[in-house]
Design a protein around this motif. Structure first.
Motif, PDB file in Angstrom:
ATOM      1  N   ALA A   1       0.703  -1.193   0.081  1.00 40.14           N
ATOM      2  CA  ALA A   1       0.030   0.050   0.110  1.00 40.14           C
ATOM      3  C   ALA A   1       1.046   1.124   0.000  1.00 40.14           C
ATOM      4  O   ALA A   1       0.482   2.188  -0.827  1.00 40.14           O
ATOM      5  N   LEU A   2       2.051   1.373   0.665  1.00 41.30           N
ATOM      6  CA  LEU A   2       2.687   2.358   0.944  1.00 41.30           C
ATOM      7  C   LEU A   2       3.408   2.737  -0.178  1.00 41.30           C
ATOM      8  O   LEU A   2       3.674   3.797  -0.936  1.00 41.30           O
ATOM      9  N   VAL A   3       4.151   1.351  -0.742  1.00 37.61           N
ATOM     10  CA  VAL A   3       4.995   1.711  -2.192  1.00 37.61           C
ATOM     11  C   VAL A   3       3.935   1.765  -3.377  1.00 37.61           C
ATOM     12  O   VAL A   3       4.487   2.886  -4.160  1.00 37.61           O
ATOM     13  N   LEU A   4       2.733   1.396  -3.483  1.00 32.45           N
ATOM     14  CA  LEU A   4       1.841   1.716  -4.546  1.00 32.45           C
ATOM     15  C   LEU A   4       1.470   3.361  -4.464  1.00 32.45           C
ATOM     16  O   LEU A   4       1.307   3.894  -5.509  1.00 32.45           O
ATOM     17  N   GLY A   5       0.998   3.745  -3.323  1.00 28.23           N
ATOM     18  CA  GLY A   5       0.652   4.916  -3.147  1.00 28.23           C
ATOM     19  C   GLY A   5       1.858   6.044  -3.520  1.00 28.23           C
ATOM     20  O   GLY A   5       1.408   6.874  -4.347  1.00 28.23           O
ATOM     21  N   LEU A   6       2.791   5.847  -2.904  1.00 30.50           N
ATOM     22  CA  LEU A   6       4.122   6.857  -3.515  1.00 30.50           C
ATOM     23  C   LEU A   6       4.035   6.853  -4.829  1.00 30.50           C
ATOM     24  O   LEU A   6       4.530   7.841  -5.239  1.00 30.50           O
ATOM     25  N   SER A   7       4.235   5.632  -5.443  1.00 26.88           N
ATOM     26  CA  SER A   7       4.315   5.412  -6.921  1.00 26.88           C
ATOM     27  C   SER A   7       3.439   6.361  -7.759  1.00 26.88           C
ATOM     28  O   SER A   7       3.651   6.855  -8.781  1.00 26.88           O
ATOM     29  N   LEU A   8       2.198   6.166  -7.189  1.00 30.17           N
ATOM     30  CA  LEU A   8       0.977   6.870  -7.886  1.00 30.17           C
ATOM     31  C   LEU A   8       1.003   8.455  -7.798  1.00 30.17           C
ATOM     32  O   LEU A   8       0.794   9.109  -8.842  1.00 30.17           O
ATOM     33  N   ILE A   9       1.577   8.723  -6.583  1.00 30.32           N
ATOM     34  CA  ILE A   9       1.840  10.313  -6.492  1.00 30.32           C
ATOM     35  C   ILE A   9       3.089  10.802  -7.223  1.00 30.32           C
ATOM     36  O   ILE A   9       2.878  11.746  -7.890  1.00 30.32           O
ATOM     37  N   ALA A  10       4.033   9.850  -7.435  1.00 27.75           N
ATOM     38  CA  ALA A  10       5.170  10.275  -8.175  1.00 27.75           C
ATOM     39  C   ALA A  10       4.981  10.253  -9.687  1.00 27.75           C
ATOM     40  O   ALA A  10       5.109  11.231 -10.321  1.00 27.75           O
ATOM     41  N   GLU A  11       3.770   9.430 -10.168  1.00 29.67           N
ATOM     42  CA  GLU A  11       3.660   9.462 -11.382  1.00 29.67           C
ATOM     43  C   GLU A  11       2.729  10.544 -12.060  1.00 29.67           C
ATOM     44  O   GLU A  11       2.593  11.082 -12.771  1.00 29.67           O
ATOM     45  N   ALA A  12       1.829  10.839 -10.940  1.00 29.36           N
ATOM     46  CA  ALA A  12       0.748  12.031 -11.179  1.00 29.36           C
ATOM     47  C   ALA A  12       1.544  13.545 -11.254  1.00 29.36           C
ATOM     48  O   ALA A  12       1.458  14.270 -11.988  1.00 29.36           O
ATOM     49  N   LEU A  13       2.649  13.425 -10.173  1.00 24.58           N
ATOM     50  CA  LEU A  13       3.402  14.674 -10.186  1.00 24.58           C
ATOM     51  C   LEU A  13       4.184  14.757 -11.614  1.00 24.58           C
ATOM     52  O   LEU A  13       4.358  15.858 -12.117  1.00 24.58           O
TER      53      LEU A  13
END
Length: 288
Positions: A270-282
């Protein structure tokens, strides 16, 4: 003849609202999903003393209790310790480590990048320092630091910070090299601004956007580094839990008690997926 929109009473066309890439990124579907996942994990760690009904180090006679055991909703480990408490406090420990190590690595990397921008000799020295750090694979670097300092929280922080220095340093250095050749930087220098003022007031604000994306990516990497070091037994010392140490302890019991490993695996995912989604959106919004 096409109709045009009427002008305001002032005779000027209305200004369009300024674009805020960070706000737009976090408002996107990816950004919102990532924020929710990260927020859930962060809240679980911050509220660990309130949510955990037991101490993460207290042992009992109920070893490897299954899910739903009264008083132990996630069961217990091989020593009878409450898995919910160990999961929550392990999440809290991981969040503390990555929240300290990644900003430290980012700060040092950016300082080295600024040094490289001052003089070609310093630039060469900084580049060789980055090459030296990158020459050590992450596992070898972790073992080397642990051999000097011994296992514990400090070596994990130092390993993550050292590993992130070249990433942030090279990213900012590349941005500075590109931005200082643009017309606005040249105009500022021709206008009499000092090199320091041009760098801090004009170049850095335009070169810093990719660093925000890199922070999200580096937080993801830090989760894996901490987990790997704790899994190998060179991270935070037991009996204090981390997600990696809990997962390591569960390996001999995967067939008999799969719930032992489920908690840390779900939390890390959950933590890795959440951070990856935020990085991709940014990254998507900044590149527009």
């Amino acid at each position: 003849m096409t109709a045009t929109a009427p002008l305001p009473a002032t005779g000027k066309r209305p200004r369009t609202a300024p674009r805020h890439p960070y706000r737009a990124a976090l408002a996107s579907a990816r950004g919102r999903t990532g924020l929710v996942l990260v927020a859930l994990v962060v809240l679980a760690g911050l509220l660990a003393p309130l949510l955990a009904g037991h101490s993460p180090t207290d042992q009992s006679s109920q070893s490897l209790a299954p899910l739903g055991t009264p008083g132990h909703p996630l069961g217990t480990d091989d020593l009878g310790r409450d898995l919910l408490a160990r999961l929550l406090y392990g999440t809290r420990a991981d969040l503390g480590i990555i929240a300290l190590s990644v900003p430290l690595g980012a700060l040092l990397g950016c300082l080295f990048a600024l040094l490289a921008a001052v003089h070609p000799v310093l630039d060469t020295a900084v580049q060789r320092l980055f090459d030296l750090i990158l020459a050590f694979p992450g596992l070898i670097l972790a073992l080397a630091v642990t051999a000097i300092l011994g296992p514990g929280r400090l070596p994990v922080v130092l390993v993550i910070a050292l590993a992130e220095i070249p990433a942030f340093g090279r990213l900012l250095r590349g941005g500075i090299l590109v931005e200082r050749e643009r017309e606005y930087a040249t105009a500022a220098r021709v206008g009499g601004s000092s090199r320091t003022r041009v760098l801090t007031r004009h170049i850095l604000p335009n070169a810093a956007d990719p660093l925000v994306v890199q922070i999200a990516v580096s937080l993801t990497v830090a989760v894996f580094v901490e987990g790997a070091m704790s899994f190998l037994g060179v991270g935070v010392r037991p009996p204090q839990p981390t997600l990696g140490s809990v997962l390591s302890q569960s390996v001999p019991y995967l067939s008999d008690a799969p719930h032992f490993a489920a908690g840390p695996l779900i939390t890390v995912t959950a933590l890795v997926l959440g951070l990856s989604l935020i990085a991709e959106a940014l990254n998507r919004e900044i590149r527009r």
